[in-house]
Design a protein around this motif. Structure first.
Motif, PDB file in Angstrom:
ATOM      1  N   SER A   1     -14.318  38.169 -31.807  1.00  0.00           N
ATOM      2  CA  SER A   1     -13.403  39.037 -31.067  1.00  0.00           C
ATOM      3  C   SER A   1     -12.014  38.992 -31.701  1.00  0.00           C
ATOM      4  O   SER A   1     -11.521  37.942 -32.094  1.00  0.00           O
ATOM      5  N   GLY A   2     -11.407  40.172 -31.799  1.00  0.00           N
ATOM      6  CA  GLY A   2     -10.069  40.277 -32.372  1.00  0.00           C
ATOM      7  C   GLY A   2     -10.042  40.440 -33.874  1.00  0.00           C
ATOM      8  O   GLY A   2      -8.971  40.672 -34.452  1.00  0.00           O
ATOM      9  N   TYR A   3     -11.207  40.353 -34.525  1.00  0.00           N
ATOM     10  CA  TYR A   3     -11.217  40.455 -35.987  1.00  0.00           C
ATOM     11  C   TYR A   3     -10.944  41.878 -36.448  1.00  0.00           C
ATOM     12  O   TYR A   3     -11.524  42.840 -35.943  1.00  0.00           O
ATOM     13  N   GLU A   4     -10.050  42.007 -37.405  1.00  0.00           N
ATOM     14  CA  GLU A   4      -9.833  43.249 -38.152  1.00  0.00           C
ATOM     15  C   GLU A   4      -9.581  42.857 -39.599  1.00  0.00           C
ATOM     16  O   GLU A   4      -8.822  41.912 -39.870  1.00  0.00           O
ATOM     17  N   ARG A   5     -10.209  43.569 -40.515  1.00  0.00           N
ATOM     18  CA  ARG A   5     -10.041  43.238 -41.924  1.00  0.00           C
ATOM     19  C   ARG A   5      -8.574  43.276 -42.345  1.00  0.00           C
ATOM     20  O   ARG A   5      -8.131  42.510 -43.213  1.00  0.00           O
ATOM     21  N   THR A   6      -7.801  44.144 -41.719  1.00  0.00           N
ATOM     22  CA  THR A   6      -6.391  44.273 -42.082  1.00  0.00           C
ATOM     23  C   THR A   6      -5.581  43.019 -41.763  1.00  0.00           C
ATOM     24  O   THR A   6      -4.441  42.890 -42.216  1.00  0.00           O
ATOM     25  N   LYS A   7      -6.171  42.097 -41.020  1.00  0.00           N
ATOM     26  CA  LYS A   7      -5.481  40.836 -40.750  1.00  0.00           C
ATOM     27  C   LYS A   7      -5.540  39.885 -41.940  1.00  0.00           C
ATOM     28  O   LYS A   7      -4.912  38.822 -41.916  1.00  0.00           O
ATOM     29  N   PHE A   8      -6.300  40.256 -42.971  1.00  0.00           N
ATOM     30  CA  PHE A   8      -6.356  39.517 -44.231  1.00  0.00           C
ATOM     31  C   PHE A   8      -5.827  40.463 -45.318  1.00  0.00           C
ATOM     32  O   PHE A   8      -6.511  41.406 -45.698  1.00  0.00           O
ATOM     33  N   LYS A   9      -4.647  40.222 -45.819  1.00  0.00           N
ATOM     34  CA  LYS A   9      -4.076  41.075 -46.864  1.00  0.00           C
ATOM     35  C   LYS A   9      -4.677  40.675 -48.206  1.00  0.00           C
ATOM     36  O   LYS A   9      -4.316  39.640 -48.781  1.00  0.00           O
ATOM     37  N   ASP A  10      -5.607  41.500 -48.694  1.00  0.00           N
ATOM     38  CA  ASP A  10      -6.251  41.122 -49.952  1.00  0.00           C
ATOM     39  C   ASP A  10      -5.727  41.943 -51.123  1.00  0.00           C
ATOM     40  O   ASP A  10      -4.969  42.885 -50.969  1.00  0.00           O
ATOM     41  N   TRP A  11      -6.117  41.509 -52.289  1.00  0.00           N
ATOM     42  CA  TRP A  11      -5.764  42.116 -53.571  1.00  0.00           C
ATOM     43  C   TRP A  11      -4.244  42.167 -53.782  1.00  0.00           C
ATOM     44  O   TRP A  11      -3.670  43.186 -54.129  1.00  0.00           O
ATOM     45  N   ALA A  12      -3.636  41.011 -53.580  1.00  0.00           N
ATOM     46  CA  ALA A  12      -2.216  40.848 -53.885  1.00  0.00           C
ATOM     47  C   ALA A  12      -2.046  40.599 -55.384  1.00  0.00           C
ATOM     48  O   ALA A  12      -3.012  40.345 -56.103  1.00  0.00           O
ATOM     49  N   ASP A  13      -0.814  40.672 -55.846  1.00  0.00           N
ATOM     50  CA  ASP A  13      -0.477  40.313 -57.230  1.00  0.00           C
ATOM     51  C   ASP A  13       0.463  39.125 -57.169  1.00  0.00           C
ATOM     52  O   ASP A  13       1.676  39.259 -57.309  1.00  0.00           O
ATOM     53  N   ALA A  14      -0.117  37.946 -56.958  1.00  0.00           N
ATOM     54  CA  ALA A  14       0.691  36.763 -56.668  1.00  0.00           C
ATOM     55  C   ALA A  14       1.610  36.376 -57.817  1.00  0.00           C
ATOM     56  O   ALA A  14       2.740  35.932 -57.589  1.00  0.00           O
ATOM     57  N   ASP A  15       1.145  36.528 -59.058  1.00  0.00           N
ATOM     58  CA  ASP A  15       1.981  36.109 -60.186  1.00  0.00           C
ATOM     59  C   ASP A  15       2.817  37.245 -60.778  1.00  0.00           C
ATOM     60  O   ASP A  15       3.498  37.070 -61.788  1.00  0.00           O
ATOM     61  N   LYS A  16       2.764  38.422 -60.124  1.00  0.00           N
ATOM     62  CA  LYS A  16       3.599  39.571 -60.498  1.00  0.00           C
ATOM     63  C   LYS A  16       3.413  39.984 -61.958  1.00  0.00           C
ATOM     64  O   LYS A  16       4.350  40.422 -62.624  1.00  0.00           O
TER      65      LYS A  16
END
Length: 211
Positions: free
Chosen positions: A42-57
């Motif tokens: 309950s309460g799960y939405e994929r948007t609550k996990f921000k994926d495919w970031a560019d951590a090292d820029k």
């Protein structure tokens, strides 16, 4: 990563390890030490996990980083880290995939399953770190889009890779990933993993806790 070490007192209880420590123990012991709890989506939405970031820029997001790292024939990299060509091996279904468009990057323990198993209480930053975990090469894996979408948010009680020869590795890596992130298992998941491991070597696994 497989290594044979004598566990220290800290290693005997992975859940108590500090992030950055190294924990090494046989996979069956690692499974036994995962907390067993019921799951609630309950309460799960994929948007609550921000994926495919560019951590090292560097211009390449997490998906591209995994594709580059796991290619058996390297793709060409163009502007804005656009990848073309290349070849990958999808271990879930023992297929070679030409070009990145036929691939998904699978979260070994799916985001929905992570939510069920403890991530619902995490901060947004912790969930983003989980969704983009490049610190352990077991966490994210390039596989055929077909196999990844068949798996969806399921755990090993209801889905295992079609390639039977990969199931020992899959179960071992699943346990390692849950240990790394301090996630729980439910009773049916624990039983399913144990059943797979009954036919597998009791290999030692090394994990660096992420939180």
């Amino acid at each position: 990563m497989i290594a044979l070490l004598v566990p220290t007192a800290a290693q005997a209880a992975p859940g108590a390890a500090v992030p950055g420590d190294t924990v090494t123990l046989p996979v069956r012991d690692a499974l036994a030490q995962l907390p067993v709890r019921g799951e609630d989506r309950s309460g799960y939405e994929r948007t609550k996990f921000k994926d495919w970031a560019d951590a090292d820029k560097d211009g390449c997001n997490t998906r591209a980083e995994v594709l580059k790292a796991e290619a058996v024939i390297a793709p060409e990299q163009g502007a804005k880290c656009t990848l073309t060509g290349g070849e990958w091996y999808s271990p879930y279904d023992e297929r070679y995939i030409h070009g990145p468009s036929g691939l998904d990057i699978d979260h070994l323990v799916p985001l929905a399953e992570a939510w069920d198993s403890g991530a619902s209480t995490w901060t947004a930053k912790e969930r983003e770190a989980y969704a983009n975990d490049l610190g352990d090469d077991r966490a994210l894996i390039a596989v055929s889009a077909t196999s990844n979408r068949s798996k969806a948010g399921q755990d090993p009680a209801t889905w295992m890779p079609p390639a039977a020869g990969y199931r020992c590795q899959y179960a071992t890596d699943w346990i390692a990933d849950k240990t790394r992130w301090g996630l729980s298992v439910d009773a049916t998941e624990q039983a399913a993993l144990g059943e797979v491991l009954d036919s597998c070597p009791d290999v030692p696994v090394t994990v660096t806790p992420a939180r």
